[in-house]
Design a protein around this motif. Structure first.
Motif, PDB file in Angstrom:
ATOM      1  N   LEU A  96     -24.330  66.064  37.350  1.00 35.72           N
ATOM      2  CA  LEU A  96     -24.453  65.666  36.552  1.00 35.72           C
ATOM      3  C   LEU A  96     -25.915  66.220  35.500  1.00 35.72           C
ATOM      4  N   GLU A  97     -26.417  67.584  35.904  1.00 39.32           N
ATOM      5  CA  GLU A  97     -27.334  68.298  35.482  1.00 39.32           C
ATOM      6  C   GLU A  97     -26.201  68.677  33.707  1.00 39.32           C
ATOM      7  N   SER A  98     -25.234  69.161  34.943  1.00 43.90           N
ATOM      8  CA  SER A  98     -24.419  70.215  33.156  1.00 43.90           C
ATOM      9  C   SER A  98     -23.547  69.233  33.115  1.00 43.90           C
ATOM     10  N   ALA A  99     -24.066  67.369  32.704  1.00 45.46           N
ATOM     11  CA  ALA A  99     -23.457  67.055  31.440  1.00 45.46           C
ATOM     12  C   ALA A  99     -24.495  66.460  30.146  1.00 45.46           C
ATOM     13  N   ILE A 100     -25.634  67.495  30.075  1.00 43.34           N
ATOM     14  CA  ILE A 100     -26.808  67.452  29.082  1.00 43.34           C
ATOM     15  C   ILE A 100     -25.984  67.262  28.428  1.00 43.34           C
ATOM     16  N   PRO A 101     -25.708  69.291  27.577  1.00 45.42           N
ATOM     17  CA  PRO A 101     -25.064  68.960  26.436  1.00 45.42           C
ATOM     18  C   PRO A 101     -24.123  68.375  25.613  1.00 45.42           C
ATOM     19  N   ALA A 102     -23.918  67.847  26.315  1.00 44.46           N
ATOM     20  CA  ALA A 102     -22.942  66.081  26.185  1.00 44.46           C
ATOM     21  C   ALA A 102     -23.835  65.529  25.426  1.00 44.46           C
ATOM     22  N   VAL A 103     -24.776  64.909  26.595  1.00 47.80           N
ATOM     23  CA  VAL A 103     -25.706  63.840  26.019  1.00 47.80           C
ATOM     24  C   VAL A 103     -26.625  64.716  24.581  1.00 47.80           C
ATOM     25  N   THR A 104     -26.909  65.552  24.941  1.00 43.59           N
ATOM     26  CA  THR A 104     -27.518  66.457  23.661  1.00 43.59           C
ATOM     27  C   THR A 104     -27.199  65.965  22.312  1.00 43.59           C
ATOM     28  N   VAL A 105     -26.462  65.987  22.236  1.00 47.78           N
ATOM     29  CA  VAL A 105     -25.212  65.877  21.200  1.00 47.78           C
ATOM     30  C   VAL A 105     -24.843  64.732  20.959  1.00 47.78           C
ATOM     31  N   ILE A 106     -25.053  63.575  21.558  1.00 48.18           N
ATOM     32  CA  ILE A 106     -25.146  62.411  20.653  1.00 48.18           C
ATOM     33  C   ILE A 106     -26.258  61.868  19.939  1.00 48.18           C
ATOM     34  N   GLU A 114     -26.121  65.294  12.902  1.00 47.59           N
ATOM     35  CA  GLU A 114     -25.403  65.882  12.587  1.00 47.59           C
ATOM     36  C   GLU A 114     -23.389  65.600  12.893  1.00 47.59           C
ATOM     37  N   LYS A 115     -23.145  65.991  12.433  1.00 46.46           N
ATOM     38  CA  LYS A 115     -21.476  64.680  12.737  1.00 46.46           C
ATOM     39  C   LYS A 115     -20.611  65.617  13.707  1.00 46.46           C
ATOM     40  N   LEU A 116     -19.770  65.075  14.186  1.00 44.37           N
ATOM     41  CA  LEU A 116     -18.663  65.482  15.102  1.00 44.37           C
ATOM     42  C   LEU A 116     -17.917  65.298  14.905  1.00 44.37           C
ATOM     43  N   LYS A 117     -16.751  66.406  15.045  1.00 46.46           N
ATOM     44  CA  LYS A 117     -15.734  66.394  15.468  1.00 46.46           C
ATOM     45  C   LYS A 117     -14.606  65.636  16.157  1.00 46.46           C
ATOM     46  N   LYS A 118     -13.533  65.061  15.785  1.00 45.97           N
ATOM     47  CA  LYS A 118     -13.183  64.211  17.254  1.00 45.97           C
ATOM     48  C   LYS A 118     -12.950  65.060  17.985  1.00 45.97           C
ATOM     49  N   LEU A 119     -12.570  66.251  18.511  1.00 44.30           N
ATOM     50  CA  LEU A 119     -12.556  66.916  19.279  1.00 44.30           C
ATOM     51  C   LEU A 119     -13.619  66.823  20.365  1.00 44.30           C
ATOM     52  N   GLN A 120     -14.899  67.080  19.554  1.00 35.75           N
ATOM     53  CA  GLN A 120     -16.269  66.782  20.223  1.00 35.75           C
ATOM     54  C   GLN A 120     -16.891  65.661  21.031  1.00 35.75           C
ATOM     55  N   TRP A 121     -16.029  64.756  19.967  1.00 32.09           N
ATOM     56  CA  TRP A 121     -15.970  63.420  19.810  1.00 32.09           C
ATOM     57  C   TRP A 121     -15.616  63.146  21.907  1.00 32.09           C
ATOM     58  N   ALA A 122     -14.296  63.090  22.152  1.00 28.59           N
ATOM     59  CA  ALA A 122     -13.277  63.169  22.770  1.00 28.59           C
ATOM     60  C   ALA A 122     -14.074  63.902  24.456  1.00 28.59           C
ATOM     61  N   THR A 286     -16.548  69.684  23.401  1.00 25.92           N
ATOM     62  CA  THR A 286     -18.102  69.184  22.853  1.00 25.92           C
ATOM     63  C   THR A 286     -18.698  70.448  22.127  1.00 25.92           C
ATOM     64  N   THR A 287     -19.100  71.212  22.805  1.00 23.74           N
ATOM     65  CA  THR A 287     -19.872  72.919  22.539  1.00 23.74           C
ATOM     66  C   THR A 287     -18.853  73.266  21.897  1.00 23.74           C
ATOM     67  N   GLN A 288     -17.472  73.789  22.135  1.00 25.27           N
ATOM     68  CA  GLN A 288     -16.755  74.751  21.647  1.00 25.27           C
ATOM     69  C   GLN A 288     -15.349  73.760  20.317  1.00 25.27           C
ATOM     70  N   GLY A 289     -15.807  72.698  20.777  1.00 18.77           N
ATOM     71  CA  GLY A 289     -13.970  72.249  19.234  1.00 18.77           C
ATOM     72  C   GLY A 289     -14.508  72.241  18.426  1.00 18.77           C
ATOM     73  N   GLY A 290     -16.341  71.809  17.624  1.00 21.81           N
ATOM     74  CA  GLY A 290     -16.732  72.058  16.079  1.00 21.81           C
ATOM     75  C   GLY A 290     -16.074  73.049  15.966  1.00 21.81           C
ATOM     76  N   LYS A 291     -16.270  74.185  16.716  1.00 19.46           N
ATOM     77  CA  LYS A 291     -16.097  76.053  16.135  1.00 19.46           C
ATOM     78  C   LYS A 291     -14.637  76.706  15.820  1.00 19.46           C
ATOM     79  N   LEU A 292     -13.896  75.459  17.249  1.00 18.17           N
ATOM     80  CA  LEU A 292     -12.399  75.731  16.711  1.00 18.17           C
ATOM     81  C   LEU A 292     -12.661  74.918  16.338  1.00 18.17           C
ATOM     82  N   LYS A 293     -12.042  73.835  15.466  1.00 17.20           N
ATOM     83  CA  LYS A 293     -12.145  73.138  14.339  1.00 17.20           C
ATOM     84  C   LYS A 293     -12.290  73.770  12.960  1.00 17.20           C
ATOM     85  N   LYS A 294     -12.887  75.045  12.971  1.00 21.85           N
ATOM     86  CA  LYS A 294     -14.367  75.899  12.065  1.00 21.85           C
ATOM     87  C   LYS A 294     -12.935  76.950  11.683  1.00 21.85           C
TER      88      LYS A 294
END
Length: 309
Positions: A96-106, A114-122, A286-294
């Motif tokens: 459960l602690e490892s889910a923190i980055p995704a909740v932080t993004v929300i 901040e704006k998210l890519k579709k991959l990050q929302w997934a 979530t954390t790498q999707g935006g970088k991949l898209k860029k």
């Protein structure tokens, strides 16, 4: 290999925090948190007090953000972690602690715009599904047959606390010298926790800390995850990058589950393994999707420019 070794040690120290928190859960959560912070403050004081005193006007000017940082990341996060370990397994806490980055993004979307890519929302959705999978013991579609574990729900408080802390770190931490900031936040956390710990001791009784195992465990919590892991992590970030260093933290559930099985005798089930995999994949998206898209966009732009030339 040096920065990678540092991050491996960081993961082991953070896993040790969860495992030891579970091993000494005879002690109440406020007591564990209070003495962990007290030891950390004593260790940090010789390193950070000069910088803290020199920059005292800055800390006073931004006293409200400092209070939020101390409450969310230093006090409440640890209280929720150790409170959760009173009722649930260390494996569940780590997943459960490892889910923190995704909740932080929300939180970043709504608070920092901040704006998210579709991959990050997934990735966010996948991480939350993985967390729910663990909370509901793999029975996502069998609500009526569930035996709810209050410890898993207490961990939601830890996730929210650290997410708020992360947002305030982005907004305000650049204003303060690093070691001074940790020292001041730890000191504020101690001041806030002390009356709460007194009430806990009045209700459940003053804990006996004469047990050598308790003392060793509290020393570990106050020195390694609170201080040394922070130094190693900051150094690794400088040598690698925040994104590369943070990827290693996804191994926290794996290391914790192995340690829980060997040291605490916890049974690791397919539910734990599947939940950990879902959360880790979601966090990576979530954390790498935006970088991949860029990178894809930059690659396409480069190709177009080359075609025109």
């Amino acid at each position: 290999m040096y920065p990678y070794l540092l991050m491996i040690l960081v993961v082991f120290m953070y896993a040790g925090n969860i495992l030891i928190g579970k091993a000494i859960n005879e002690l109440p959560p406020l007591t564990i948190t209070f003495f962990r912070l007290l030891i950390a403050f004593i260790v940090l004081f010789p390193i950070g007090y000069r910088s803290a005193w020199k920059n005292r006007s800055v800390f006073l000017q931004y006293k409200k953000p400092v209070l939020v940082l101390a409450l969310s990341g230093i006090a409440l996060f640890n209280i929720f972690i150790y409170g959760s370990l009173q009722f649930t397994t260390s494996s569940n806490v780590a997943i459960l602690e490892s889910a923190i980055p995704a909740v932080t993004v929300i939180f970043s979307v709504f608070i920092l715009q901040e704006k998210l890519k579709k991959l990050q929302w997934a990735g966010v959705v996948l991480s939350l599904i993985g967390a729910l999978w663990v909370i509901m013991d793999g029975k996502l579609f069998s609500l009526t047959s569930l035996e709810w574990n209050i410890g898993d729900f207490i961990m939601i408080g830890a996730i929210l606390s650290w997410s708020i802390y992360s947002i305030f770190v982005k907004l305000h931490m650049f204003r303060f010298p690093p070691y001074a900031a940790v020292l001041v936040m730890t000191g504020v956390g101690l001041l806030v926790l002390f009356p709460a710990a007194i009430i806990e001791w009045w209700v459940v009784g003053v804990p006996s800390l004469g047990n050598v195992n308790y003392l060793i465990a509290l020393l570990y919590l106050g020195i390694f995850p609170s201080f040394i892991a922070l130094i190693f992590y900051n150094r690794a970030v400088n040598l690698l990058s925040a994104s590369k260093a943070s990827i290693f933290l996804n191994f926290l559930p794996v290391v914790t589950m192995i340690g829980a099985s060997i040291w605490l005798g916890e049974q690791i089930t397919w539910m734990h393994i599947i939940g950990a995999i879902i959360v880790i994949v979601g966090v990576l998206l979530t954390t790498q999707g935006g970088k991949l898209k860029k990178r894809e966009e930059i690659s396409e732009l480069t190709t177009k420019v080359k075609g025109k030339t």
